[in-house]
Enzyme design. Structure first.
Site, PDB file in Angstrom:
ATOM      1  N   ARG A  27       0.841  -1.123  -0.034  1.00  0.00           N
ATOM      2  CA  ARG A  27       0.036  -0.098   0.045  1.00  0.00           C
ATOM      3  C   ARG A  27       0.787   1.408  -0.044  1.00  0.00           C
ATOM      4  NH1 ARG A  27      -2.476  -4.370   1.789  1.00  0.00           N
ATOM      5  NH2 ARG A  27      -5.076  -4.425   2.243  1.00  0.00           N
ATOM      6  N   ASP A 344      -4.055 -15.271   7.597  1.00  0.00           N
ATOM      7  CA  ASP A 344      -2.764 -15.774   7.055  1.00  0.00           C
ATOM      8  C   ASP A 344      -2.086 -16.662   8.189  1.00  0.00           C
ATOM      9  OD1 ASP A 344      -3.258 -14.692   4.596  1.00  0.00           O
ATOM     10  OD2 ASP A 344      -2.183 -12.804   5.154  1.00  0.00           O
TER      11      ASP A 344
HETATM   12  C1  S3P Z   1      -4.263  -9.266   2.203  1.00  0.00           C
HETATM   13  C2  S3P Z   1      -5.444  -9.556   2.521  1.00  0.00           C
HETATM   14  C3  S3P Z   1      -5.734 -10.947   2.568  1.00  0.00           C
HETATM   15  C4  S3P Z   1      -4.538 -11.832   2.958  1.00  0.00           C
HETATM   16  C5  S3P Z   1      -3.346 -11.686   2.076  1.00  0.00           C
HETATM   17  C6  S3P Z   1      -2.986 -10.142   2.246  1.00  0.00           C
HETATM   18  C7  S3P Z   1      -4.109  -7.678   1.914  1.00  0.00           C
HETATM   19  O1  S3P Z   1      -6.148 -11.589   1.452  1.00  0.00           O
HETATM   20  O2  S3P Z   1      -4.777 -13.211   2.994  1.00  0.00           O
HETATM   21  O3  S3P Z   1      -2.343 -12.286   2.418  1.00  0.00           O
HETATM   22  O4  S3P Z   1      -2.716  -7.269   1.885  1.00  0.00           O
HETATM   23  O5  S3P Z   1      -4.820  -6.977   1.825  1.00  0.00           O
HETATM   24  P1  S3P Z   1      -7.823 -11.392   1.104  1.00  0.00           P
HETATM   25  O6  S3P Z   1      -8.298 -10.000   0.868  1.00  0.00           O
HETATM   26  O7  S3P Z   1      -7.775 -12.380  -0.247  1.00  0.00           O
HETATM   27  O8  S3P Z   1      -8.520 -12.081   2.232  1.00  0.00           O
END
Ligand code: S3P
Length: 461
Positions: A27, A344
């Site tokens: 981000r 995660d």
């Molecule tokens: C993330 C959101 C999660 C996570 C991924 C990182 C992020 O995924 O599992 O490792 O940085 O927004 P999802 O949005 O598919 O839940």
């Protein structure tokens, strides 16, 4: 292929500081690239996924310099010369995002608002992961998107979509969108697209997910308001860089050390300057409920000195230290509503559950099927090989995992399934298993945490 063998250890002891949080780092690059003014990003993690985000924005014409490599901590200081909301350029070839799901889903949100077409391609694992959850709302906002589609056996009406994806941006219209699956990536893609839409874009989450995008957009002076699970962003306002950003240590990387110290007797470790955003602390809440001895201290954050006359660092995220001691765990029930805050960390929590007395249940874990690998399959297969009492329960649409603690896991030959979090969880499982554990390939760890083994070696005896 990088085979790896683990022998049981006596204890863990020491202090570590971890590279910056992967989610926040993506981000930081994306939002800096589309803001006005340069941004200096400190403690940027040198992992494959985050480097793909840098490469992607370089292709879109943003100057990004890796100023300083800190080899001790596997981090970079990165300078991004922001182009403003509308300064990106059409790339002269396809953008390849590797296997980084966050890069792909979030960049789609930004590209939805550009006036050019981009082809996005992905590695073999990401090419099998569902994208309709993002392409659908972005189309509603006006973007033209073509993707590889495949009809699902269970639902022939709505074909799922996968990379490669061709996206042509448009003048976006704002939408009000209720997200069907709890996903921070989907939420973030819509919010980033919302920056380009005239008027108010509203996102409603079924369960609140990590809020790094909202926090960072606020830091960059976006017009964004959050009320419980409803986020409203007003577009067409330029973002202003806070100049210097510090990325706190990654709580997801920390989770492997936390569980190691808990399950290996006579251990005590201190992890410094970790991001303690409540939307990511599910692992701490669950382990504490299980009897884990974990102390958090928010006051110890020392701003790292990198340049005496630099402006103050902006964080926008809670930071603190985590002290963990060996503990006796008992089983618990992890409810559906807790899943997004530890999504995660489920593989490593499954390892912890093997060492808890009684039964631990992880409810509603279906999203694990669509991560880098099917993590329900990878953890079930591997932990069973290591002697765990683990099973899957399916009730209607809902999948849950039930684990009954055992005295000790047994070393075995296991497989990473080319998934970084499965690989690191198995390394931890091996630290306290009886006999030797052999993992087929741990090179995948570099996706999020290339320094994992080196840091682990520093604190084990
Ligand atoms: C993330 C959101 C999660 C996570 C991924 C990182 C992020 O995924 O599992 O490792 O940085 O927004 P999802 O949005 O598919 O839940």
């Amino acid at each position: 292929m990088r085979f790896f063998s683990i022998k049981p250890i006596s204890y863990l002891n020491g202090e570590v500081e971890l590279p910056g949080d992967k989610s926040i780092a993506h981000r930081a690059i994306i939002i800096s690239a589309i803001s006005q003014g340069p941004s200096l990003i400190i403690n940027f993690p040198a992992n494959k996924d985050c480097l793909h985000t840098i490469k992607a924005f370089k292709k879109l014409g943003v100057r990004i310099n890796l100023l300083k490599a800190d080899n001790c901590h596997s981090t970079y200081t990165v300078k991004v010369f922001g182009k403003g909301l509308c300064g990106l350029k059409k790339p002269n070839s396809n953008i390849y995002v590797g296997d980084s799901g966050t890069t792909l889903r979030l960049i789609l949100g930004v590209l939805a608002g550009q006036d050019f077409e981009v082809v996005l391609t992905a590695g073999s694992s990401l090419s099998q992961r569902p994208m309709l959850r993002v392409t659908l709302p972005l189309r509603l906002m006006g973007a033209q998107i073509k993707a590889r589609s495949k009809v699902q056996k269970s639902d022939t009406l709505t074909p799922e979509e996968y990379p490669p994806i061709i996206i042509k941006g448009a003048r976006l219209k704002p939408i009000t969108y209720k997200i069907p699956v709890a996903s921070a990536q989907v939420k973030s893609a819509i919010l980033l697209a919302g920056l380009y839409a005239k008027g108010k874009t509203t996102v409603i989450e079924p369960i609140r997910t990590r809020d790094h995008t909202e926090r960072m957009l606020k830091l960059f002076k976006a017009d964004i308001k959050v009320k419980k699970n409803i986020i409203v962003i007003r577009g067409k306002k330029q973002l202003i860089s806070p100049e210097v950003l510090y990325i706190p240590g990654d709580i997801s990387s920390a989770s492997f050390f936390i569980v190691s110290a808990i399950i290996v007797p006579n251990s005590q470790i201190l992890i410094r300057n970790v991001g303690l955003n409540p939307s990511r602390l599910g692992i701490i809440r669950v382990l504490r409920r299980m009897g884990g001895k974990i102390e958090l201290s928010g006051s110890n954050f020392q701003v790292p000195v990198y340049n005496s006359d630099a402006p103050s660092l902006e964080v926008g995220e809670p930071i603190g230290d985590i002290l963990v001691k060996s503990s006796t765990l008992r089983g618990t029930i992890v409810k559906d509503r807790e899943i997004p805050s530890l999504i995660d960390e489920l593989p490593i929590l499954m390892v912890a559950a093997c060492y808890a007395s009684g039964k631990t249940v992880f409810e509603g874990v279906g999203e694990l099927r669509v991560k880098e690998t099917d993590r329900i399959r990878s953890m079930l297969e591997n932990l069973k090989k290591m002697g765990a009492d683990i099973r899957l329960i399916r009730k209607r649409e809902k999948e849950s995992i039930v684990i009954r603690g055992v005295k000790r896991l047994k070393g075995a030959s296991v497989k990473s399934f080319a998934d970084h979090r499965t690989a690191m969880s198995l390394v931890v499982a091996g630290l306290n298993a009886e006999g030797k554990t052999r993992i087929d390939d741990i090179s995948c760890i570099s996706k999020s945490f290339p320094d994992f083994i080196r840091i682990l070696k520093k604190i084990i005896s």
